[in-house]
Design an enzyme around this catalytic site. Structure first.
Site, PDB file in Angstrom:
ATOM      1  N   TYR A 126       0.815  -1.221   0.000  1.00  0.00           N
ATOM      2  CA  TYR A 126       0.000   0.000   0.000  1.00  0.00           C
ATOM      3  C   TYR A 126       0.849   1.273   0.000  1.00  0.00           C
ATOM      4  O   TYR A 126       0.323   2.371   0.095  1.00  0.00           O
ATOM      5  CB  TYR A 126      -0.932   0.018   1.219  1.00  0.00           C
ATOM      6  CG  TYR A 126      -2.106  -0.927   1.114  1.00  0.00           C
ATOM      7  CD1 TYR A 126      -2.070  -2.020   0.249  1.00  0.00           C
ATOM      8  CD2 TYR A 126      -3.254  -0.737   1.873  1.00  0.00           C
ATOM      9  CE1 TYR A 126      -3.139  -2.895   0.155  1.00  0.00           C
ATOM     10  CE2 TYR A 126      -4.326  -1.607   1.783  1.00  0.00           C
ATOM     11  CZ  TYR A 126      -4.256  -2.691   0.922  1.00  0.00           C
ATOM     12  OH  TYR A 126      -5.321  -3.550   0.837  1.00  0.00           O
ATOM     13  N   LYS A 193       3.901 -14.427   5.345  1.00  0.00           N
ATOM     14  CA  LYS A 193       4.212 -15.483   4.376  1.00  0.00           C
ATOM     15  C   LYS A 193       5.729 -15.454   4.190  1.00  0.00           C
ATOM     16  O   LYS A 193       6.248 -15.205   3.081  1.00  0.00           O
ATOM     17  CB  LYS A 193       3.455 -15.214   3.070  1.00  0.00           C
ATOM     18  CG  LYS A 193       3.387 -16.399   2.149  1.00  0.00           C
ATOM     19  CD  LYS A 193       2.397 -17.447   2.620  1.00  0.00           C
ATOM     20  CE  LYS A 193       2.489 -18.683   1.741  1.00  0.00           C
ATOM     21  NZ  LYS A 193       1.654 -19.796   2.218  1.00  0.00           N
ATOM     22  N   ASP A 226      -2.050 -17.793   5.235  1.00  0.00           N
ATOM     23  CA  ASP A 226      -3.128 -18.625   4.675  1.00  0.00           C
ATOM     24  C   ASP A 226      -3.690 -19.557   5.765  1.00  0.00           C
ATOM     25  O   ASP A 226      -4.904 -19.709   5.918  1.00  0.00           O
ATOM     26  CB  ASP A 226      -2.655 -19.407   3.442  1.00  0.00           C
ATOM     27  CG  ASP A 226      -1.236 -19.936   3.570  1.00  0.00           C
ATOM     28  OD1 ASP A 226      -0.586 -19.709   4.601  1.00  0.00           O
ATOM     29  OD2 ASP A 226      -0.782 -20.606   2.620  1.00  0.00           O
ATOM     30  N   ASP A 250      -5.555  -5.337   6.225  1.00  0.00           N
ATOM     31  CA  ASP A 250      -6.748  -4.773   5.597  1.00  0.00           C
ATOM     32  C   ASP A 250      -7.759  -5.880   5.319  1.00  0.00           C
ATOM     33  O   ASP A 250      -8.941  -5.773   5.647  1.00  0.00           O
ATOM     34  CB  ASP A 250      -6.336  -4.078   4.286  1.00  0.00           C
ATOM     35  CG  ASP A 250      -7.433  -3.172   3.758  1.00  0.00           C
ATOM     36  OD1 ASP A 250      -8.414  -2.929   4.491  1.00  0.00           O
ATOM     37  OD2 ASP A 250      -7.309  -2.704   2.614  1.00  0.00           O
TER      38      ASP A 250
END
Ligand code: NAD
Length: 356
Positions: A126, A193, A226, A250
Site C-alpha cells: 500500500y 508469508k 493462509d 486490511d
C-alpha cells in the site's frame, strides 16, 4: 465525569454526518466537557476550500491531537488515491487498531469472538510504489532488475513494490506489545508469508521476534497468513491480538468484521506516536445515505475507543456496556440488523442506557 478534552470532528460524507451526529449524542451523554472542533474533508471540503484535505483540517488535528471522523467518499479522479490514506501518511498514523468482539443479540456463526487486529498502516504493497505495464518507468525497472540480479519480468507486467522496513516494523511491534499490556490482553499472533517472501514478510517476522526479548507477560506466536485465515474462520475464539503487515491487515480486519456481524458494528483507530484518528471501518455507504437508517454503532464504538485513549476509562466502558444493553434488548435496531429503527433512535436509546 471527565475533564476538558478538545477533539476534532470530521463528519465526512454519505452516511458520515448521520452516524457522526449520533455518536456525538452518546459521547456527550457519557462524558462531559468535550470541546468539539468541527472540520471538513472530502467533497464538502473541496467545494468550501478548494482542497479535499484542507490544511486547516490537518492543523486542527495537530492542535487537538485527537480526532474522530465519519467515512469519506474519495471522488474518482481526484489525484489522491484515497483521502484516508493521505490523512494516515500526513499524520504518520502507523497503527490501525480494529477490535472485533461478539455482541449480544447479534447472531453469528461463532460465539465468543474477542480479538483485535493491529495493522501496519504505512508500508507494504500500500506504499503506492506502482509501475504501470508498458510505461517507460516499468521498462527502466525491468532493465535494472535484469542488470542487478538477472530477474526477467514480462514486458506487459505491471509492478507494485512491497517495501517493509526494520524501522517501520519495529514501531508497530512496539506499539502492539504496549497495546497488549495496556489492555490486559495475552497473546500476539503475527501473520506472514515468510517462506515465500523472506525479504519483506520474513523481515517483519524476524523483527517482531527480536522484540520478544522484552515481552514481559505477553505470549507470542506466528502463523503463515493462509493458515491463519483458515483458523480464523474455523475457530476465531482461539485468537487474541493479530499483528499484521498492511495488506493482510486490511483483508483480515474485514473478515473479522464479518465474523461478528458486519461493517455497521466495527470501530477502528489510526494511531501514531503523536496523533490519533478514530473512525468506523465502514465506508460512506452511498446506497443508504440520507435516509437516516445507517447503523451508528461502529461510529459510537469508535467514540468509546477515543474516550479510552483520552483517559476516560469509565466513560468508554459505560458506552460499550450501553451498546450491549441495547443490542441485547433487541427492540431498537437499524435495518442492517433486521430492525426498522432510525440512526438517531439507536443513538438515543444507547444514551438513555448510560448510567445517570
Ligand atoms: P461501504 O462500507 O460504504 O458499504 C458497503 C455495504 O455496507 C453497503 O451495502 C452499505 O450500505 C453497508 N454499510 C456500511 N456501513 C453501514 C452502516 N453503518 N450501517 C448499515 N449499513 C452499512 O463500502 P463501499 O460501498 O465499498 O464504499 C463506499 C465509499 O466509501 C467509497 O467511496 C469508499 O472509497 C469510501 N470508503 C471510505 C472509508 C473511510 O472513510 N474510512 C472506508 C471505506 C470506504
Amino acid at each position: 465525569m471527565g475533564g476538558r478534552h478538545r477533539v476534532t470532528l470530521i463528519p465526512g460524507d454519505g452516511i458520515g454526518p448521520e452516524v457522526s451526529a449520533a455518536a456525538r449524542v452518546v459521547i456527550d451523554a457519557a462524558v462531559s466537557g468535550i470541546e468539539w472542533i468541527e472540520r471538513t474533508a472530502g467533497a464538502l471540503a473541496l467545494s468550501e476550500h478548494g482542497d479535499l484535505l484542507p490544511e486547516e483540517t490537518l492543523e486542527a488535528i495537530r492542535e487537538s491531537r485527537v480526532a474522530i471522523k465519519g467515512p469519506i467518499t474519495t471522488p474518482v479522479g481526484s489525484g489522491f488515491r484515497s483521502i484516508n490514506v493521505a490523512l494516515r501518511q500526513e499524520l504518520d498514523l502507523f497503527a490501525a487498531v480494529r477490535p472485533a468482539r461478539s455482541l449480544p443479540g447479534v447472531p453469528t456463526r461463532h460465539g465468543a469472538v474477542d480479538l483485535v487486529v493491529i495493522r501496519e498502516n504505512t508500508e507494504d504493497l500500500y506504499r503506492g510504489v506502482e509501475f504501470a505495464a508498458g510505461s517507460p518507468e516499468a521498462e527502466a525497472l525491468r532493465d535494472e532488475l535484469r542488470r542487478l540480479a538477472g530477474f526477467e519480468i514480462r514486458a506487459d507486467a505491471g509492478v507494485t513494490v512491497k517495501p517493509i522496513s526494520v524501522a517501520g516494523t519495529r514501531r508497530i511491534v512496539r506499539f502492539a506489545f504496549e497495546y497488549v499490556k495496556a489492555n490486559r490482553r495475552r497473546t500476539i499472533t503475527v501473520g506472514h508469508k515468510a517462506s515465500i517472501m523472506p525479504t519483506s514478510d520474513g523481515l517483519f517476522l524476524r523483527t517482531a521476534r527480536e522484540h520478544t526479548g522484552d515481552r514481559g507477560e505477553v505470549d507470542f506466536e506466528d502463523m503463515q497468513i493462509d493458515h491463519m485465515t483458515a483458523r480464523l474462520v474455523r475457530e476465531p475464539g482461539r485468537f487474541d491480538v493479530l499483528l499484521l503487515p498492511n495488506l493482510y491487515g486490511d483483508i483480515l480486519s474485514d473478515l473479522c468484521a464479518g465474523l461478528v456481524g458486519g461493517l455497521g458494528l466495527i470501530p477502528g483507530a489510526n494511531i501514531g506516536w503523536e496523533y490519533a484518528v478514530f473512525e468506523p471501518v465502514h465506508g460512506s455507504a452511498p446506497d443508504i445515505a440520507g435516509r437516516g437508517v445507517a447503523n451508528p454503532i461502529a461510529m459510537i464504538l469508535s467514540g468509546a475507543m477515543m474516550l479510552r485513549h483520552l483517559g476516560e476509562l469509565d466513560g468508554a466502558a459505560a458506552v460499550e456496556r450501553a451498546v450491549d444493553t441495547v443490542l441485547e434488548a433487541g427492540a431498537v435496531r437499524t435495518p442492517d440488523l433486521g430492525g426498522s429503527s432510525s440512526t438517531m433512535d439507536v443513538a438515543e436509546k444507547i444514551a438513555a442506557a448510560l448510567p445517570r
